[in-house]
Design an enzyme around this catalytic site. Structure first.
Site, PDB file in Angstrom:
ATOM      1  N   GLY A   1       0.672  -1.016  -0.109  1.00 36.28           N
ATOM      2  CA  GLY A   1       0.018  -0.046   0.017  1.00 36.28           C
ATOM      3  C   GLY A   1       0.981   1.137  -0.045  1.00 36.28           C
ATOM      4  O   GLY A   1       0.409   2.503  -0.315  1.00 36.28           O
TER       5      GLY A   1
ATOM      6  N   MET B   1       2.171  14.271  -8.020  1.00 33.67           N
ATOM      7  CA  MET B   1       2.514  13.041  -7.050  1.00 33.67           C
ATOM      8  C   MET B   1       1.189  12.749  -6.282  1.00 33.67           C
ATOM      9  O   MET B   1       1.068  13.014  -5.108  1.00 33.67           O
ATOM     10  CB  MET B   1       3.601  13.649  -6.109  1.00 33.67           C
ATOM     11  CG  MET B   1       4.863  13.841  -6.778  1.00 33.67           C
ATOM     12  SD  MET B   1       6.212  14.857  -5.883  1.00 33.67           S
ATOM     13  CE  MET B   1       7.065  12.997  -5.282  1.00 33.67           C
TER      14      MET B   1
ATOM     15  N   HIS C   1     -32.636  15.965  -8.232  1.00 35.10           N
ATOM     16  CA  HIS C   1     -33.209  17.086  -7.268  1.00 35.10           C
ATOM     17  C   HIS C   1     -33.754  16.508  -5.772  1.00 35.10           C
ATOM     18  O   HIS C   1     -34.394  15.801  -5.919  1.00 35.10           O
ATOM     19  CB  HIS C   1     -33.987  17.990  -7.946  1.00 35.10           C
ATOM     20  CG  HIS C   1     -34.455  19.140  -7.111  1.00 35.10           C
ATOM     21  ND1 HIS C   1     -33.878  20.217  -6.594  1.00 35.10           N
ATOM     22  CD2 HIS C   1     -35.569  19.260  -6.189  1.00 35.10           C
ATOM     23  CE1 HIS C   1     -34.549  21.211  -5.891  1.00 35.10           C
ATOM     24  NE2 HIS C   1     -35.614  20.740  -5.466  1.00 35.10           N
TER      25      HIS C   1
END
Length: 480
Positions: free
Chosen positions: A47, A332, A458
């Site tokens: 990760g 980045m 809406h």
């Protein structure tokens, strides 16, 4: 005695060095496309910075502290009583953050197993023999991998100030600022960019007196100027930030229990001293290439330390590719790295892959949030491009008014002749979600009229995007 393992009789189609958002996504996509794939990651968990000490844990803390802040500042407006009595247990907040991170990193390992990606925990370095890599494990063992191709996806690291090294207790990068076990009474943030403003918000909501020191004339100078000004005014009013822009830090001392900084005007002038319990240094990140052995394959870096790539992610060294924060192309950002990872894997497997660097969104997860894609007004003016502007305030949006989120606006920039969307900028509590519509529109080359004539549900906040586009292409939104 050094233990060495050689894996070369049946080489991998691709070896990816780095298991962050770019690397692990490239590995999964490559495996999905039928390539024999290996991924090398030295952290011990997958990760990268994003998942372990960046995007993901910071969002956990931002969410927790937003709930706390709402309890103290907004609950009473809804008839909810006793919000002022709500307290924060920082230890439990940190534990919840850690559980989220652990679950997600484990999820990536599961996906590696599911798709057949071979995961090597250790530091990878080129041996100098083509695309061969030595992977040194935490126990000192060395495994040699041969890949037909190698993708470098080693990411980036925080930049320290030369006179104020990180100790992650008093002088902190984002890593240390994510891990405070107590709320600092005074927090100085050096650098008013994404990381600085987000982490300043986390601790400011819990009671820190936050001072942001920014060298540029405005915080987050990459933002549209109107957006930056709106955001800093909101943070100053709602979370009591103090901003010192056009200011540089020229010296600093870590006393062990706090920090003393010497500041000067950016253009020169009298110095002042600022003290705090902790300082977050968020002046930027630099590509991480240490220990990769790039010199052994004669892969040069540019003057800022980035790897240069072409449109096909090639580095100039045969069969060596690079993606993510370590390359000089694009912002980045984790999602930019992910898109590059997919495209690079596709290039290797099929010969085709593409990233549209003009349609990559950015988000600052403060309250209100800021989200943007494409060009700012300042960039269009500098380029001499004729454009139209359409704006719509959330104060005129029925859903925003109903849920008490009226701060901010949508700003649409379109080509004056063709009406093609050139940039969209949103300030609102849900800006990060709302920007997706604009990114999709820009990816397909849509005009402001295309969005303005598309039916929106809406009541929703997204109607503000539609109305801003109506203001852009015909000058006449309905509700303002």
């Amino acid at each position: 005695m050094l233990r060495r393992t050689l894996i070369s009789r049946n080489p991998f189609d691709v070896v990816i060095v780095g298991g962050g958002p770019g690397g692990y996504v490239a590995a999964i996509k490559a495996a999905q496309l039928g390539l024999k794939t290996a991924c090398v990651e030295k952290r011990g968990t997958l990760g990268g910075t994003c998942l372990n000490v960046g995007c993901i844990p910071s969002k956990a803390l931002l969410h927790a502290t937003h709930l706390y802040h709402e309890a103290h500042t907004a609950f009473a407006t809804w008839g909810l009583q006793g919000g002022e009595a709500v307290t924060m247990n920082v230890g439990k907040m940190q534990a919840r953050k850690s559980r989220s991170v652990a679950g997600l990193t484990g999820g990536i390992e599961f996906l590696f197993s599911k798709y057949g990606v071979k995961y090597f925990k250790g530091s990878g370095a080129f041996t100098g023999k083509g695309t061969s890599l030595d992977v040194t494990g935490s126990d000192g063992s060395v495994t040699t991998l041969d890949g037909k191709s190698v993708i470098i996806a080693t990411g980036s690291e925080p930049m320290p100030l030369p006179f104020l090294p990180f100790d992650e207790k008093v002088v902190c990068s984002s890593t240390g600022a994510l891990a405070f076990d107590n709320v600092p009474k005074k927090l100085i943030v050096i650098g008013g960019g994404v990381i600085g403003l987000e982490m300043g918000s986390v601790w400011g909501r819990l009671g820190s007196s936050v001072t942001v020191v920014e060298f540029a004339e405005k915080c987050s100078p990459f933002l549209d100027a109107e957006v930056s000004n709106t955001l800093t005014k909101a943070l100053a009013a709602n979370e009591k930030f103090t901003f010192k822009t056009s200011t540089k830090v020229v010296a600093g001392k870590n006393t062990g229990s706090g920090v003393q900084l010497t500041l000067e005007p950016a253009k020169g002038g009298p110095a002042e001293t600022l003290e705090a319990d902790a300082v977050l240094v968020s002046v930027g990140r630099r590509p991480y290439t240490a220990g990769l052995g790039l010199d052994k394959i004669q892969l040069p870096l540019d003057k800022r330390g980035f790897i240069t790539i072409d449109d096909h992610f090639k580095t100039g060294v045969p069969n060596v590719y690079a993606i993510g924060d370590v390359v000089s192309k694009g912002p980045m950002l984790a999602h930019k790295a992910e898109d590059e990872g997919i495209a690079c894997a596709e290039m290797l497997a099929t010969g085709h892959g593409h990233v549209n660097y003009d349609a990559i969104p950015g988000v600052i997860y403060t309250q209100p949030e800021v989200a943007y894609v494409g060009k700012t007004e300042e960039e269009l003016k500098a380029a001499g491009i004729a454009y139209r502007v359409g704006k719509f305030s959330f104060n005129a949006n029925s859903r925003a008014k109903t849920v008490n989120q009226p701060d901010g606006f949508v700003k649409v920039l379109a080509d004056a002749k063709t009406d093609k969307l050139l940039g969209v900028h949103i300030v609102n509590a849900q800006a990060g979600e709302l920007i997706a519509e604009a990114v999709l529109a820009m990816e397909y080359g849509a005009s402001s009229e295309d969005i303005g004539r598309t039916c929106h549900a809406h009541p929703t906040l997204s109607e503000a995007v539609k109305e801003a586009c109506m203001a852009c292409f015909c000058g006449k939104p309905i509700h303002s």
